[in-house]
Motif scaffolding. Structure first.
Motif, mmCIF file in Angstrom:
data_model
loop_
_atom_site.group_PDB
_atom_site.id
_atom_site.type_symbol
_atom_site.label_atom_id
_atom_site.label_comp_id
_atom_site.label_asym_id
_atom_site.label_seq_id
_atom_site.Cartn_x
_atom_site.Cartn_y
_atom_site.Cartn_z
ATOM 1 N N GLU A 114 0.776 -1.140 0.005
ATOM 2 C CA GLU A 114 0.037 -0.083 -0.135
ATOM 3 C C GLU A 114 0.839 1.462 0.027
ATOM 4 O O GLU A 114 0.530 2.494 -0.666
ATOM 5 N N ARG A 115 1.986 1.161 0.772
ATOM 6 C CA ARG A 115 2.813 2.608 0.715
ATOM 7 C C ARG A 115 4.021 2.419 -0.451
ATOM 8 O O ARG A 115 4.458 3.803 -0.519
ATOM 9 N N ILE A 116 4.366 1.460 -0.734
ATOM 10 C CA ILE A 116 5.345 1.613 -1.907
ATOM 11 C C ILE A 116 4.961 1.204 -3.244
ATOM 12 O O ILE A 116 5.076 1.626 -4.262
ATOM 13 N N ALA A 117 4.561 -0.087 -3.126
ATOM 14 C CA ALA A 117 4.456 -0.858 -4.733
ATOM 15 C C ALA A 117 3.246 -0.178 -5.450
ATOM 16 O O ALA A 117 3.160 0.140 -6.609
ATOM 17 N N ARG A 118 2.004 0.057 -4.688
ATOM 18 C CA ARG A 118 0.967 0.589 -5.384
ATOM 19 C C ARG A 118 1.019 1.875 -5.735
ATOM 20 O O ARG A 118 0.695 2.149 -7.013
ATOM 21 N N PRO A 119 1.659 2.768 -5.023
ATOM 22 C CA PRO A 119 1.867 4.120 -5.543
ATOM 23 C C PRO A 119 2.814 4.232 -6.461
ATOM 24 O O PRO A 119 2.572 5.219 -7.575
ATOM 25 N N LEU A 120 3.776 3.631 -6.596
ATOM 26 C CA LEU A 120 4.654 3.471 -7.919
ATOM 27 C C LEU A 120 4.056 2.956 -8.981
ATOM 28 O O LEU A 120 4.354 3.688 -10.066
ATOM 29 N N GLU A 121 3.229 2.152 -9.063
ATOM 30 C CA GLU A 121 2.392 1.600 -10.062
ATOM 31 C C GLU A 121 1.577 2.711 -10.400
ATOM 32 O O GLU A 121 1.433 2.841 -11.730
ATOM 33 N N ASP A 122 0.812 3.415 -9.402
ATOM 34 C CA ASP A 122 -0.310 4.372 -9.937
ATOM 35 C C ASP A 122 0.315 5.360 -10.600
ATOM 36 O O ASP A 122 -0.397 6.291 -11.459
ATOM 37 N N ALA A 123 1.646 5.669 -10.248
ATOM 38 C CA ALA A 123 2.559 6.969 -10.955
ATOM 39 C C ALA A 123 2.717 6.820 -12.520
ATOM 40 O O ALA A 123 3.249 7.787 -12.710
ATOM 41 N N GLY A 124 2.528 5.474 -12.902
ATOM 42 C CA GLY A 124 2.857 5.403 -14.305
ATOM 43 C C GLY A 124 3.906 4.312 -14.352
ATOM 44 O O GLY A 124 4.995 4.023 -13.630
ATOM 45 N N LEU B 125 8.401 -4.224 -4.141
ATOM 46 C CA LEU B 125 8.034 -4.669 -5.628
ATOM 47 C C LEU B 125 8.134 -6.053 -5.675
ATOM 48 O O LEU B 125 6.929 -6.381 -6.583
ATOM 49 N N THR B 126 8.867 -6.877 -4.950
ATOM 50 C CA THR B 126 8.691 -8.349 -4.980
ATOM 51 C C THR B 126 7.403 -8.745 -4.449
ATOM 52 O O THR B 126 6.839 -9.702 -4.948
ATOM 53 N N VAL B 127 6.964 -8.120 -3.018
ATOM 54 C CA VAL B 127 5.886 -8.557 -2.448
ATOM 55 C C VAL B 127 4.484 -8.138 -3.333
ATOM 56 O O VAL B 127 3.673 -8.904 -3.230
ATOM 57 N N GLY B 128 4.552 -6.978 -3.990
ATOM 58 C CA GLY B 128 3.480 -6.550 -4.772
ATOM 59 C C GLY B 128 3.307 -7.406 -5.894
ATOM 60 O O GLY B 128 2.119 -7.675 -6.561
ATOM 61 N N ARG B 129 4.607 -7.898 -6.618
ATOM 62 C CA ARG B 129 4.380 -9.038 -7.940
ATOM 63 C C ARG B 129 3.747 -10.068 -7.230
ATOM 64 O O ARG B 129 2.683 -10.823 -7.893
ATOM 65 N N LEU B 130 4.111 -10.687 -6.083
ATOM 66 C CA LEU B 130 3.423 -11.819 -5.680
ATOM 67 C C LEU B 130 2.094 -11.602 -5.104
ATOM 68 O O LEU B 130 1.125 -12.676 -5.656
ATOM 69 N N ALA B 131 1.611 -10.532 -4.943
ATOM 70 C CA ALA B 131 0.405 -10.316 -4.495
ATOM 71 C C ALA B 131 -0.576 -10.276 -5.481
ATOM 72 O O ALA B 131 -1.682 -10.872 -5.526
ATOM 73 N N ARG B 132 0.082 -9.568 -6.725
ATOM 74 C CA ARG B 132 -0.933 -9.623 -7.861
ATOM 75 C C ARG B 132 -0.956 -10.926 -8.289
ATOM 76 O O ARG B 132 -2.154 -11.317 -8.958
ATOM 77 N N SER B 133 -0.053 -12.022 -8.256
ATOM 78 C CA SER B 133 -0.264 -13.015 -8.843
ATOM 79 C C SER B 133 -1.065 -13.802 -8.169
ATOM 80 O O SER B 133 -1.627 -14.721 -8.826
ATOM 81 N N ARG B 134 -1.254 -13.759 -7.015
ATOM 82 C CA ARG B 134 -2.150 -14.324 -6.039
ATOM 83 C C ARG B 134 -3.496 -13.858 -6.251
ATOM 84 O O ARG B 134 -4.528 -14.524 -5.497
ATOM 85 N N GLY B 135 -3.663 -12.653 -6.965
ATOM 86 C CA GLY B 135 -5.035 -12.257 -6.977
ATOM 87 C C GLY B 135 -5.362 -11.242 -6.049
ATOM 88 O O GLY B 135 -6.488 -10.971 -5.820
ATOM 89 N N LEU B 136 -4.469 -10.937 -5.000
ATOM 90 C CA LEU B 136 -4.617 -10.344 -3.927
ATOM 91 C C LEU B 136 -4.658 -8.810 -4.160
ATOM 92 O O LEU B 136 -4.705 -8.070 -3.326
ATOM 93 N N TRP B 137 -4.132 -8.358 -5.410
ATOM 94 C CA TRP B 137 -3.992 -6.790 -5.773
ATOM 95 C C TRP B 137 -4.424 -6.538 -7.038
ATOM 96 O O TRP B 137 -3.899 -7.350 -8.033
#
Length: 397
Positions: A316-326, A385-397
């Motif tokens: 919520e504080r790092i991976a998602r803001p970076l992705e939302d920024a483009g 970023l690694t945790v974010g990718r893993l969360a996305r792969s599991r459909g958690l994000w």
């Protein structure tokens, strides 16, 4: 008239003293009302209790004069109920004032009962010694009551800290904390680490002495091999609060000390304790961690140890803001980290000017609070970023 006791008083004098004990007690209470303003303000039932105690003391004095060898036992019996009742609404200092004034009243009235100068001297000496015994008995009783209250407070404090750690119902924790004089509405921070000693009283003294130096109330409990301290008030990184946690950390034994986030009140302190304990379990993964360490500074280690809350915060504080920024900003951060933090190599791989990379890195630092050029921050960013990718792969994000 022959004397029949250790103090040289005749049986007639002793009988006169017994008959006058009630009058002497009333005279003592009247003097208290006249000379002690705070005593005159006591409710009638409390003044009546003092009168009964005074009557018991006067009767005890006569028995004491009959047999001084039984002095301590008789004095304790005469005043056995007094400190337990008095300590509820009269301080030890006020009790000593009562005893001193009662002794003065007895000194004024006792000479009239003496048959001669020898008896007069014996009575004066007896009341002085008896007053001393009463004062010591009262002090011992107040000390015992204070120790009992201290032991009860310690048990209650341990229950509060245990409730904070376990996340018990807010009502039970708050009511117990209120009984200890804690402000439930004030902000709180939880510190955890190793206790400095196996002796609980020495641990309490060490922590409270440090807390007194920084002027903060604390609740503490030793739970096996860990010491848990709840600190009242703000512990932010402002100039006024900067030394609070480092000072309290010196009360812990050698080894890591982890502080959870500051929460708005004791009702939320479980969240601070949970994160602090998670950080304590994971801090071994960062040998160079400062002391104390904030649990939020241990997010990578906590995530690697399986802390779901740390993973959520990283996303919520790092991976998602970076992705939302483009995609450009996210790609720059990932490439920069893969290049080992070499800006020129990153720029060449992205086919952009190095200044563009610098701009994007500054933008990422503003969004996340972490500078990719700092080794520790680079680890946090890479883990997020690694945790974010893993969360996305599991459909958690």
């Amino acid at each position: 008239m022959s004397a029949t006791n250790d103090h040289g008083l005749s049986p007639t004098t002793l009988r006169e003293l017994e008959r006058a004990s009630g009058r002497l007690a009333k005279a003592s209470v009247a003097a208290l009302e006249e000379r002690l303003p705070w005593f005159a303000r006591l409710p009638a039932d409390q003044r009546a209790s003092v009168l009964l105690i005074s009557q018991a003391g006067a009767a005890g004095f006569v028995r004491w004069m009959r047999d001084s060898k039984e002095a301590l036992r008789l004095t304790t019996e005469a005043f056995r109920s007094a400190p337990r009742e008095l300590s509820r609404w009269i301080s030890l200092r006020q009790t000593v004032e009562i005893v001193r004034l009662a002794v003065e009243v007895f000194e004024e009235h006792l000479p009239e009962f003496a048959a001669d100068e020898a008896e007069r001297a014996a009575l004066i000496e007896g009341i002085l010694r008896y007053g001393r015994e009463i004062a010591f008995a009262a002090a011992n009783s107040y000390a015992a009551a204070a120790e009992a209250r201290g032991a009860w407070d310690a048990r209650l404090e341990a229950l509060v800290v245990d409730g904070v750690v376990r996340g018990d119902a807010e009502e039970s924790v708050l009511s117990r904390a209120a009984a200890l004089g804690w402000d439930p509405a004030g902000s709180a921070t939880v510190l955890v680490g190793n206790p400095p000693s196996d002796d609980p009283p020495s641990v309490v003294f060490e922590v409270r002495s440090k807390a007194a130096r920084v002027g903060r109330p604390v609740l503490l409990g030793v739970q096996g091999s860990r010491l848990v301290v709840v600190v009242a008030g703000s512990t932010t990184d402002t100039e006024a609060d900067r030394e609070i946690l480092p000072m309290l950390a010196t009360a812990f034994a050698e080894g890591p000390v982890v502080a959870g986030p500051t929460v708005s009140g004791l009702a939320e302190a479980h969240h601070s304790a949970s994160e602090a304990l998670s950080g304590l379990r994971a801090v071994v993964g960062w040998p160079a961690a400062p002391r104390p360490t904030r649990s939020t500074d241990l997010l990578p280690e906590r995530a690697l140890a399986g802390d779901a809350e740390a993973e959520r915060v990283l996303v919520e504080r790092i991976a998602r803001p970076l992705e939302d920024a483009g995609p450009a900003l996210l790609e720059t951060i990932e490439t920069y980290l893969e290049c080992g933090g070499v800006l020129e190599n990153c720029a060449r791989q992205l086919f952009v000017h190095p200044n563009t990379v610098r701009y994007r890195l500054r933008k990422a630092a503003e969004l996340t609070g972490h500078n990719a050029g700092d080794p520790r921050d680079a680890l946090v960013l890479r883990t997020a970023l690694t945790v974010g990718r893993l969360a996305r792969s599991r459909g958690l994000w």
